[in-house]
Every structure is written in C-alpha cells, then in structure tokens.
Motif scaffolding. Structure first.
Motif, PDB file in Angstrom:
ATOM      1  N   SER A  50       0.838  -1.251  -0.221  1.00 19.95           N
ATOM      2  CA  SER A  50      -0.150   0.075   0.104  1.00 19.95           C
ATOM      3  C   SER A  50       0.891   1.267  -0.211  1.00 19.95           C
ATOM      4  CB  SER A  50      -0.965   0.104   1.351  1.00 19.95           C
ATOM      5  OG  SER A  50      -0.065   0.232   2.453  1.00 19.95           O
ATOM      6  N   GLY A  70       0.375   3.501   1.997  1.00 21.32           N
ATOM      7  CA  GLY A  70       1.015   3.746   3.347  1.00 21.32           C
ATOM      8  C   GLY A  70       2.114   3.143   3.712  1.00 21.32           C
ATOM      9  N   VAL A  93      -1.809   8.291   3.426  1.00 20.57           N
ATOM     10  CA  VAL A  93      -3.069   7.799   4.088  1.00 20.57           C
ATOM     11  C   VAL A  93      -4.097   8.421   3.570  1.00 20.57           C
ATOM     12  CG1 VAL A  93      -4.120   7.417   6.222  1.00 20.57           C
ATOM     13  CG2 VAL A  93      -1.897   6.813   6.111  1.00 20.57           C
ATOM     14  N   ALA A  94      -4.157   9.821   3.366  1.00 17.07           N
ATOM     15  CA  ALA A  94      -5.121  10.509   2.722  1.00 17.07           C
ATOM     16  C   ALA A  94      -5.467   9.969   1.233  1.00 17.07           C
ATOM     17  CB  ALA A  94      -4.868  11.746   2.892  1.00 17.07           C
ATOM     18  N   ARG A  95      -4.475   9.655   0.370  1.00 20.59           N
ATOM     19  CA  ARG A  95      -4.545   9.115  -0.813  1.00 20.59           C
ATOM     20  C   ARG A  95      -5.275   8.015  -0.890  1.00 20.59           C
ATOM     21  NH1 ARG A  95      -5.991   7.428  -4.757  1.00 20.59           N
ATOM     22  NH2 ARG A  95      -5.284   7.453  -6.870  1.00 20.59           N
ATOM     23  N   ASP A  96      -4.987   7.014   0.064  1.00 24.64           N
ATOM     24  CA  ASP A  96      -5.584   5.655  -0.157  1.00 24.64           C
ATOM     25  C   ASP A  96      -7.024   5.985   0.520  1.00 24.64           C
ATOM     26  OD1 ASP A  96      -3.427   4.252  -0.905  1.00 24.64           O
ATOM     27  OD2 ASP A  96      -2.647   3.861   1.392  1.00 24.64           O
ATOM     28  N   ALA A  97      -7.271   6.881   1.396  1.00 24.93           N
ATOM     29  CA  ALA A  97      -8.687   7.061   1.737  1.00 24.93           C
ATOM     30  C   ALA A  97      -9.566   7.565   1.011  1.00 24.93           C
ATOM     31  CB  ALA A  97      -8.530   7.579   3.400  1.00 24.93           C
ATOM     32  N   PHE A  98      -9.246   8.834   0.480  1.00 22.26           N
ATOM     33  CA  PHE A  98      -9.987   9.914  -0.015  1.00 22.26           C
ATOM     34  C   PHE A  98      -9.766   9.991  -1.638  1.00 22.26           C
ATOM     35  CE2 PHE A  98      -9.438  11.507   4.157  1.00 22.26           C
ATOM     36  CZ  PHE A  98     -10.563  11.219   4.590  1.00 22.26           C
ATOM     37  N   ALA A  99      -8.725   9.175  -2.192  1.00 21.71           N
ATOM     38  CA  ALA A  99      -8.623   8.868  -3.716  1.00 21.71           C
ATOM     39  C   ALA A  99      -8.102  10.419  -4.241  1.00 21.71           C
ATOM     40  CB  ALA A  99      -9.935   8.377  -4.347  1.00 21.71           C
ATOM     41  N   TYR A 133      -5.449  14.016  -3.505  1.00 28.80           N
ATOM     42  CA  TYR A 133      -4.266  14.788  -2.376  1.00 28.80           C
ATOM     43  C   TYR A 133      -4.849  16.442  -2.397  1.00 28.80           C
ATOM     44  CZ  TYR A 133      -0.738  11.175  -3.183  1.00 28.80           C
ATOM     45  OH  TYR A 133      -0.012  10.256  -3.153  1.00 28.80           O
TER      46      TYR A 133
END
Length: 437
Positions: free
Chosen positions: A51, A53, A385-391, A393
């Motif tokens: 991931s 992350g 983490v934000a990119r993984d969660a919210f797709a 930046y």
C-alpha cells in the motif's frame, strides 16, 4: 598550539572554498536519495502489492531519523572531526541503498531505507553545511550557507530525471544502485580535501584577520546534544522557530518530494514528466537559496522567513487548480516560484540560531532540522494515508497552505528575551553579520 600537516598548502585560493566545494559535492550526492521514494511508489506497488501507506511509512522513518541524527552528528563532528563522520555516513548510505535492492518485504524497506539511509543522510544534512560555514567562514557566512543548503536540491535536480529514466528502462533496483555508487565515489575527495578545521592546515577562517585555534575535542557527544536541546528549549525563541521549521518541512520535503509525482500522475501526467518538473523546481531552488543567503546577510531574517512561508502557502493552496495531464504555463509559473521559495527558509533559520545560540548554533539548528523532518515525515505518511482513503491529494495542499500562513506569524514572534542565546557554559551568542534582532 599544535598544528597538524595533514593538508599541506598546495591548493590555490583559500582553503575554506575547497572545503566548501567538497562539502557541497557530498550534500549533492546525499540529496539524490531524497528523490527516490516518490518515483519508487509505482514500481514497488506493482511488484510487491504494498500500500502507499506502507511505502510512506519507510519514507517517514527515513525523514524522522534524518532529522534526529542531525544534532548528534554535529556533536560527533566536534568530537571526532568532520571528515571521519562524513566518510562513515557515506558508507552507511551506500550500504543501505545497495541492500534495499535485495529486499522482499515492507519491513525490510523500512529497516534499510528508513533506518540506514535515514541515519546516513542525516549526518550529511544541512547541519553539515552549518558546521562548515561556522568553522571556515567569518564573512560570507550567509552566502555560503545558502550555497551549501541548495546543494541537496541540486542533487535532486541532477539525479531525479536520470533516476526516473532508469526506473522506466532498467527497473527500480538499478535506480538505487546509481546513487549508492556515487556516494562511494565521493569518499575519495572527502578523504583528501575535506578539512576539519582551518587551524589543522594553518589557515584562518575566511574573512577573519586573526588565527583561530582549533578547540579541543568535546567528549560526551550524545550528552552534549541533549544538554544543548534542554538549554535551548528553555529559551523563548526556540519553540516558535522549531515549529515554523516543522511546517516548512511538511510543506516541502514531506509532500513535494514524496507526493507531487503521484498527485500529478493522478491527473494523467506521466511520472517522468512530473519528475522533470520536480527537477526544474530544484534548478530554481539553487538560485532561490543562494539569494536567500545573500539577503540574510543584509536583512532581518525573521521577516525574510515570514515572507517566504506566506508566499509558499499561497502557492500550495493554488496547486490543485494548476495540475493537469500536460505542462501548462500556470504550472510552469508554480514550478519557478516554488523552486525559488523551497529552501529559502534555511539561511534565515541558521542565522537566527547563530544569533541566539552562538557556539552551539549548529547543534540547535540540528534540533530545528529534526523538527523540520518530523513535519516532513507526518506529511509524507498522512499524505499517503489520505490518498488511500480519499482517492485524492487536494485537501492536503489546502491544509498545508494554511499551516504555512500560521508558521509565518510564528516567525515574526521570534524575539530575544533575557537569557536567550546563553549556553550552558555561560557563553553569549554573537549576532551574525547583518542580523537585526
């Protein structure tokens, strides 16, 4: 006073400039390693299915250790000499990068890249630049600090396009081997041309009419670094300066060198093109940092720091509207302006450390650099983490822009108070030339 003859006077010009040149070459090579996490994300995800992350965690550990190593490295240089510490650090960096090419698990990436490369590059950081400038220069300190501070970004500029091309054509392992071999190659000039102190070769610091004896080795390097931190932390200027520098790290190293290329790729831009834009930021970074050093010799470094942080915040807030699949004129304007501002914070922060903490300023700046890297690490990890969660930046750029505005206000609050700048031994700091605090 006992003088050594390790470095005879055979080089043309003042020895200080040769020492600065070798220092710059070392920092250039060390700077190449900071470019790699951004361009390694896609190939590592493709081969190992890790991931973002997990990859960001290794980059965060690297950045934290890069920062935490700096003050201890400054103390170790006082104890064992600059040349010995720099040579050891280059060997550790090369070994960590080469061993990373045979890793098979994410924890190994964190151990080798995060721990070994982080420790090695931390000893080759801006603290090295501060130590060399303080020892070898009485005049032109701001200018030399700006040049040496920009050397790391010059390394990014020199290596980044080539490393991106290497990843595309020869794989990510080859891209790790190249800077490792460069680190080994620079060991030779370090061994024979990097001076520990002007007195070793009978020189005066540049611009100083008097001979300056070499101080005796300072025992207890780790204890001294912690003692300096304790004493500095009790003074009013330390915390706003360290906090502002932490935001500086989050808004540069933390996001630009780790997440700019992936963010641009999300908009359809090829990674190689995005890496070239980062390299161009490095081109203008060199000019911006040198100019900032020149300005630091002449103007109030607090106001200069505040102006740089404010302008950077405005650029970050505007970035989501500028990114696209192709390189546009507004995007190029961002690259130029951000490059001019990227490391322009370093000379004024070093000048303020010298003003308030005198002989211990390199160690105090090392602790400020640790805060810088903690901020960078948080941004690198939370950005992934934000990119993984919210797709995306986009919220990250806005939050960091607001943080830069707050940091600019903090910079203006830095004031001398009774006791500020007094070291544990009772020495008073001396204001840098041109500093008005």
């Amino acid at each position: 006073m006992r003088h050594t003859t390790r470095h005879p006077r055979t080089l043309p010009g003042h020895r200080a400039w040769w020492t600065a040149a070798v220092t710059a070459a070392t920092i250039v090579v060390a700077g190449a390693f900071s470019t790699l996490p951004g361009i390694l994300q896609s190939p590592l995800r493709g081969e190992f299915q890790w991931s973002r992350g997990a990859i960001g965690l290794a980059a965060s550990v690297n950045m934290v250790l890069y920062g935490l190593t700096a003050p201890f490295a400054a103390s170790l240089m006082d104890r064992f000499g600059v040349r010995r510490i720099v040579g050891t650090a280059l060997g550790v960096v090369a070994a960590g990068a080469l061993l990373t090419t045979v890793m098979t698990a994410a924890w190994q990436f964190t151990l080798l890249w995060g721990l070994m490369v982080g420790l090695g590059t931390g000893a080759l950081s801006m603290t090295l630049a501060t130590t060399v400038a303080n020892r070898w220069f009485t005049t032109r300190r701001g200018l030399v600090t700006g040049i040496l501070s920009s050397a790391g970004v010059l390394g990014q500029m020199v290596f980044l396009p080539a490393l991106s091309w290497t990843v595309d054509h020869h794989g990510w392992r080859a891209s790790l081997a190249a800077p490792a071999l460069a680190a080994l190659a620079v060991l030779l000039p370090v061994r024979f041309a990097l001076g520990d102190h002007p007195a070793d070769s009978g020189h005066r610091p540049y611009g100083n009419p008097a001979f300056v004896p070499k101080p005796p080795p300072v025992p207890g390097a780790a204890r001294r670094a912690l003692t300096v931190l304790r004493d500095a932390a009790r003074t009013a200027p330390f915390w706003p300066l360290a906090t502002a520098f932490a935001v500086c790290g989050a808004s540069t190293n933390g996001v630009m060198w780790t997440h700019f290329a992936p963010a641009a790729h999300d908009r359809g831009m090829p990674v190689t093109t995005a890496s070239t834009l980062l390299a161009l930021i490095g081109v203008f970074n060199v000019a911006g940092t040198v100019v900032a050093g020149w300005l630091t010799d002449r103007f109030d470094p607090r106001r200069l720091l505040a102006v740089v942080l404010t302008a950077r915040g405005l650029l970050l807030v505007a970035l989501p509207t500028l990114m696209s699949a192709t390189v546009t004129p507004p995007m190029m304007a961002f690259v130029v302006l951000f490059g001019l501002l990227d490391l322009a914070t370093v000379p004024p922060v070093i000048a303020l450390c010298r003003t308030f903490w005198g002989e211990d300023s390199a160690i105090v700046f090392g602790w400020a650099s640790a805060a810088h890297q903690v901020g960078a690490a948080l941004a690198a990890f939370l950005g992934g983490v934000a990119r993984d969660a919210f797709a995306g930046y986009d919220p990250l750029w806005t939050v960091l822009g607001a943080a830069c505005a707050a940091a600019a206000l903090l910079a203006l609050t830095v004031r001398r108070t009774p006791g500020a700048g007094t070291t544990r031994q009772g020495r008073k700091a001396v204001a840098a030339p041109g500093t008005r605090c």
